[in-house]
Structures are given as structure tokens and as C-alpha cells.
Design an enzyme around this catalytic site. Structure first.
Site, PDB file in Angstrom:
ATOM      1  N   HIS A  25       0.777  -2.979   2.662  1.00  0.00           N
ATOM      2  CA  HIS A  25       1.095  -3.554   1.352  1.00  0.00           C
ATOM      3  C   HIS A  25      -0.155  -3.511   0.491  1.00  0.00           C
ATOM      4  O   HIS A  25      -0.936  -4.470   0.468  1.00  0.00           O
ATOM      5  CB  HIS A  25       1.622  -4.983   1.527  1.00  0.00           C
ATOM      6  CG  HIS A  25       2.118  -5.631   0.273  1.00  0.00           C
ATOM      7  ND1 HIS A  25       3.031  -6.664   0.285  1.00  0.00           N
ATOM      8  CD2 HIS A  25       1.840  -5.407  -1.041  1.00  0.00           C
ATOM      9  CE1 HIS A  25       3.280  -7.050  -0.949  1.00  0.00           C
ATOM     10  NE2 HIS A  25       2.550  -6.309  -1.791  1.00  0.00           N
ATOM     11  N   HIS A  27      -1.066  -1.984  -3.440  1.00  0.00           N
ATOM     12  CA  HIS A  27      -0.725  -1.246  -4.670  1.00  0.00           C
ATOM     13  C   HIS A  27      -1.984  -0.485  -5.046  1.00  0.00           C
ATOM     14  O   HIS A  27      -3.012  -1.118  -5.343  1.00  0.00           O
ATOM     15  CB  HIS A  27      -0.355  -2.210  -5.795  1.00  0.00           C
ATOM     16  CG  HIS A  27       0.808  -3.090  -5.444  1.00  0.00           C
ATOM     17  ND1 HIS A  27       2.099  -2.814  -5.839  1.00  0.00           N
ATOM     18  CD2 HIS A  27       0.875  -4.225  -4.702  1.00  0.00           C
ATOM     19  CE1 HIS A  27       2.906  -3.751  -5.369  1.00  0.00           C
ATOM     20  NE2 HIS A  27       2.190  -4.623  -4.674  1.00  0.00           N
ATOM     21  N   HIS A 205       9.590  -6.042  -2.581  1.00  0.00           N
ATOM     22  CA  HIS A 205       8.991  -7.363  -2.749  1.00  0.00           C
ATOM     23  C   HIS A 205      10.138  -8.366  -2.866  1.00  0.00           C
ATOM     24  O   HIS A 205      11.051  -8.170  -3.679  1.00  0.00           O
ATOM     25  CB  HIS A 205       8.161  -7.422  -4.027  1.00  0.00           C
ATOM     26  CG  HIS A 205       6.828  -6.749  -3.934  1.00  0.00           C
ATOM     27  ND1 HIS A 205       6.677  -5.447  -3.556  1.00  0.00           N
ATOM     28  CD2 HIS A 205       5.572  -7.216  -4.189  1.00  0.00           C
ATOM     29  CE1 HIS A 205       5.388  -5.137  -3.571  1.00  0.00           C
ATOM     30  NE2 HIS A 205       4.689  -6.196  -3.958  1.00  0.00           N
ATOM     31  N   GLU A 208       8.265 -13.630  -2.931  1.00  0.00           N
ATOM     32  CA  GLU A 208       6.844 -13.858  -3.267  1.00  0.00           C
ATOM     33  C   GLU A 208       6.818 -15.142  -4.097  1.00  0.00           C
ATOM     34  O   GLU A 208       6.263 -16.152  -3.665  1.00  0.00           O
ATOM     35  CB  GLU A 208       6.286 -12.664  -4.047  1.00  0.00           C
ATOM     36  CG  GLU A 208       4.824 -12.846  -4.482  1.00  0.00           C
ATOM     37  CD  GLU A 208       4.288 -11.677  -5.318  1.00  0.00           C
ATOM     38  OE1 GLU A 208       5.101 -10.854  -5.789  1.00  0.00           O
ATOM     39  OE2 GLU A 208       3.052 -11.617  -5.509  1.00  0.00           O
ATOM     40  N   ASP A 286      -2.656  -6.373  -0.892  1.00  0.00           N
ATOM     41  CA  ASP A 286      -1.866  -6.373  -2.130  1.00  0.00           C
ATOM     42  C   ASP A 286      -2.610  -5.662  -3.274  1.00  0.00           C
ATOM     43  O   ASP A 286      -2.341  -4.484  -3.535  1.00  0.00           O
ATOM     44  CB  ASP A 286      -1.472  -7.799  -2.520  1.00  0.00           C
ATOM     45  CG  ASP A 286      -0.216  -7.880  -3.377  1.00  0.00           C
ATOM     46  OD1 ASP A 286       0.444  -6.848  -3.578  1.00  0.00           O
ATOM     47  OD2 ASP A 286       0.123  -8.985  -3.828  1.00  0.00           O
ATOM     48  N   ASP A 287      -3.510  -6.380  -3.962  1.00  0.00           N
ATOM     49  CA  ASP A 287      -4.267  -5.811  -5.092  1.00  0.00           C
ATOM     50  C   ASP A 287      -5.723  -6.248  -4.924  1.00  0.00           C
ATOM     51  O   ASP A 287      -6.194  -7.157  -5.620  1.00  0.00           O
ATOM     52  CB  ASP A 287      -3.696  -6.355  -6.410  1.00  0.00           C
ATOM     53  CG  ASP A 287      -2.230  -5.976  -6.588  1.00  0.00           C
ATOM     54  OD1 ASP A 287      -1.948  -4.821  -6.943  1.00  0.00           O
ATOM     55  OD2 ASP A 287      -1.374  -6.849  -6.341  1.00  0.00           O
TER      56      ASP A 287
HETATM   57  N1  ADE Z   1       2.565  -5.206  -8.496  1.00  0.00           N
HETATM   58  C1  ADE Z   1       1.298  -5.248  -8.085  1.00  0.00           C
HETATM   59  N2  ADE Z   1       1.078  -6.348  -7.355  1.00  0.00           N
HETATM   60  C2  ADE Z   1       2.262  -7.011  -7.284  1.00  0.00           C
HETATM   61  C3  ADE Z   1       2.691  -8.202  -6.660  1.00  0.00           C
HETATM   62  N3  ADE Z   1       1.869  -8.967  -5.937  1.00  0.00           N
HETATM   63  N4  ADE Z   1       3.977  -8.576  -6.828  1.00  0.00           N
HETATM   64  C4  ADE Z   1       4.818  -7.837  -7.544  1.00  0.00           C
HETATM   65  N5  ADE Z   1       4.463  -6.707  -8.144  1.00  0.00           N
HETATM   66  C5  ADE Z   1       3.203  -6.290  -8.006  1.00  0.00           C
HETATM   67 ZN    ZN Z   2       2.597  -6.403  -3.819  1.00  0.00          ZN
END
Ligand code: ADE
Ligand code: ZN
Length: 346
Positions: A25, A27, A205, A208, A286-287
Site C-alpha cells: 500500500h 501511492h 480503500h 479508512e 501509504d504516502d
Molecule cells: N490517495 C493517496 N493516499 C490516499 C489515502 N490514504 N486514502 C485515499 N486515497 C489516497
Molecule cells: Zn492509500
């Protein structure tokens, strides 16, 4: 599950760093560090709303998912050429290889780029070339998961899938991301059915910020094989039983959940609860450029906050390989290396 020798608390973070793991996971646009955003903006002549790296970083104070997404989509506006996509992914691979990530499945958001006139070919070819080089030069295997933006209509997702058809063999699956609440999985029922018929893997997703009901429909309507995040499942005992019974993996992202205020602090995160309930949870970043940490930061900070141990570490690493879309022989190899790491660790 194999039983693991206890590891002294002062050695646990070393074990977490050293163990081989998969990231499921991430992005790739969320790995764009401010320094690279500025370098690409300069290279492409793109104007940025911030004057410096420090000013940009200071804007990374989020209150929820949408407050992050606004900044994240703006950051991606510097990506124009195939080489930009390559450079972004390459920077991620170098960092993740240092964390002993040996396999990764990258999300990318083509609609963020095609809406600005960047072609699907530019995006996919740049990312794919970086994946090929990561395997050859860094020993990290990688595949691509194309995500549909759920705040946009399903027709746009169909158009995106059409644009991706010439590159279908470079994509292992599809996902669903962006603003969750108000955009339930069932909005994308038809396009996911089409992707399933094409033989693509499916993830989404769900849970969340959104309710457990979104996890049910991701499973039952979209027929996803993994749930991204899924932390809200703890509110629904019947759902927890279903996830455990069917061994549906959750790709949990603790530092993301912290930065987006899903949990008030890491010590209140429910990763331990999910594992104790027998769910196939994994840890992911994630990011990472926005949430303050790559894989090993997620592992070490979460373990410290929750008091998790070497058995949890083994389970999480093992889950990451079992939940991946690699073939059975590659899975076996990864698991053998994982076992060797735990057996020889002092
Ligand atoms: N796009 C990038 N990060 C995300 C996240 N945590 N939740 C939904 N969309 C995303
Ligand atoms: Zn994500």
C-alpha cells in the site's frame, strides 16, 4: 503460524529493520518528497504556490483525508514527462530497498495526470521502466496497481480503463482511492466487474474514514481480494469474523492513520487488536513523503507505541508476502528468506 524466539526489547527495532518485507500500500505520487517536487518544478517550468521546501513541508499538517488530498494532488502537478515518473519511482525504490522491502505493489493515480494532458503511456512507461530497473539494480520486485479516483464518476473510470488497455500486461491490478466518505465502493460496481473479467486483481480503500458497510460492499460488490486500510472493521464484529474466516488481507498504514487523525495517537491504533482477532493485517507507508515515514519508520514507531513483539513482527512480514500478488514459487522463496532471518537473528 511459526513460533518465534523472544527478542530483547532493545534488539527489536533492529529485527524490524532487517527482516525482509513486502509493501502493498504505497501511492507512488505520495512518495514525492518536497525536494523532488521543487527539482521537477524547476526542470518543467511549473510554478508552485510555495517559495521553498521548508514552506511546503510546513503545510503538511492535516486534519482529515481531504485536507491531505488537496495538497497531494497539487504536488503531483510537477509530473509531466516519462522521466519524471521514472525519477519519482526510482527515489522510492532506493529508500524502500534500504528498509529491506524486497517486493512492492505500487498504486498510481492516472486520472490525476491525464486530466492535465499527460498521456497514460507517459505515466505507465515511466513507472514500468523504474520497476524493471529496481529488480535488476536493487533486487526489489515491483508491480503496478492502477487506481480509480472515487470522487469522479464511474464513466471516467471506464475511460481510464480504456486508455490503459494497451498497457494491460504492465498492470497487475486495479484499486480505488481518493475521498472515501460519500463515494461508496458500489459506485464502481460495473467497472470492477469489467476488470475482473479482464483477469486483473482488485483492491479498494475501504474503512479508512468510511463506515464498515463500505468494507462489506468492497468485498461483496467489487469482489476485492484485499482491503486497503480497513481499520474501521473493528467497529463491526460480524465483519471482523468474515475478514478472519476468509483471510482477507488488510493493508494497514499506521503513520498515515495518525497524520490524518483517524486515531488520536499511535498508542490508540488498533493494529494489535486486528492481529489478535486473527486478521491478515500488514504494515505499509501509504504516502511516506507526506506522513513522516517509510516502511521501517511505520514498523518501529508502531511497535514502540503498542508494545508489539517479535512474534507480531514475524506475522506481519509473513502476511505481507502471503497477501501479495506474486506467484506461489516467489512467495515460497520470500518466506524461506524470512524464516532464515528470524532463525539467525541474535
Ligand atoms: N490517495 C493517496 N493516499 C490516499 C489515502 N490514504 N486514502 C485515499 N486515497 C489516497
Ligand atoms: Zn492509500
Amino acid at each position: 503460524m511459526k513460533s518465534v524466539k523472544p527478542v530483547a526489547p532493545d534488539r527489536l527495532s533492529e529485527l524490524l529493520r532487517r527482516m525482509p518485507k513486502a509493501e502493498l500500500h504505497i501511492h507512488i505520487e505520495g512518495s514525492l518528497e518536497p525536494e523532488l517536487i521543487f527539482a521537477l518544478a524547476r526542470r518543467n517550468g511549473v510554478a508552485l504556490p510555495c517559495a521553498s521546501v521548508e514552506e511546503l513541508r510546513s503545510a503538511y499538517a492535516f486534519t482529515n483525508l481531504q485536507s491531505f488530498l488537496d495538497i497531494y494532488y497539487a504536488g503531483a502537478s510537477v509530473l509531466l514527462k516519462e522521466q519524471d515518473f521514472y525519477d519519482m519511482a526510482r527515489a522510492y525504490f532506493v529508500k524502500t530497498a534500504e528498509d529491506n522491502v524486497v517486493h512492492t505493489e505500487l498504486f498510481f493515480d492516472p486520472q490525476t495526470h491525464t486530466a492535465r494532458g499527460v498521456s497514460m503511456e507517459t505515466v505507465v512507461k515511466g513507472l514500468h521502466r523504474a520497476c524493471v530497473d529496481a529488480k535488476a539494480e536493487l533486487g526489489v520486485s515491483a508491480s503496478l496497481i492502477m487506481c480509480f479516483l472515487r470522487h469522479l464518476p464511474e464513466e471516467d473510470a471506464f475511460e481510464t480503463l480504456e486508455q490503459a488497455m494497451p498497457f494491460c500486461d504492465l498492470i497487475v491490478g486495479v484499486g480505488l482511492d481518493s475521498g472515501e466518505v460519500g463515494n461508496p465502493p458500489e459506485k464502481f460496481a460495473r467497472v470492477f466487474a469489467r476488470c475482473r473479467a479482464l483477469g486483473l486483481h482488485r483492491v479498494a480503500h475501504a474503512g479508512e474514514e468510511g463506515p464498515p458497510g463500505y468494507i462489506w460492499t468492497a468485498l461483496d460488490v467489487l469482489k476485492v481480494e484485499r482491503i486497503d486500510h480497513g481499520v474501521q472493521s473493528a467497529k463491526d464484529p460480524a465483519l471482523m469474523q468474515r475478514l478472519a474466516r476468509d483471510r482477507i488481507p488488510l493493508t494497514v498504514c499506521p503513520l498515515s492513520n495518525l497524520k490524518l487523525c483517524v486515531f488520536p495517537d499511535l498508542a490508540r491504533h488498533n493494529l494489535g487488536e486486528l492481529l489478535d482477532a486473527g486478521l491478515v493485517a500488514t504494515v505499509n507507508s501509504d504516502d511516506p513523503a507526506y506522513f513522516g515515514g517509510y516502511m521501517n519508520d511505520n514498523f518501529t514507531q508502531t511497535f514502540a507505541a503498542l508494545g508489539l513483539n517479535a512474534q507480531h513482527a514475524y506475522t506481519l512480514a509473513r502476511n505481507s508476502f502471503e497477501a501479495s500478488f506474486v506467484d506461489e514459487s516467489a512467495k515460497r522463496l520470500h518466506l524461506d528468506r524470512l524464516n532464515e532471518c528470524f532463525e539467525t537473528f541474535r
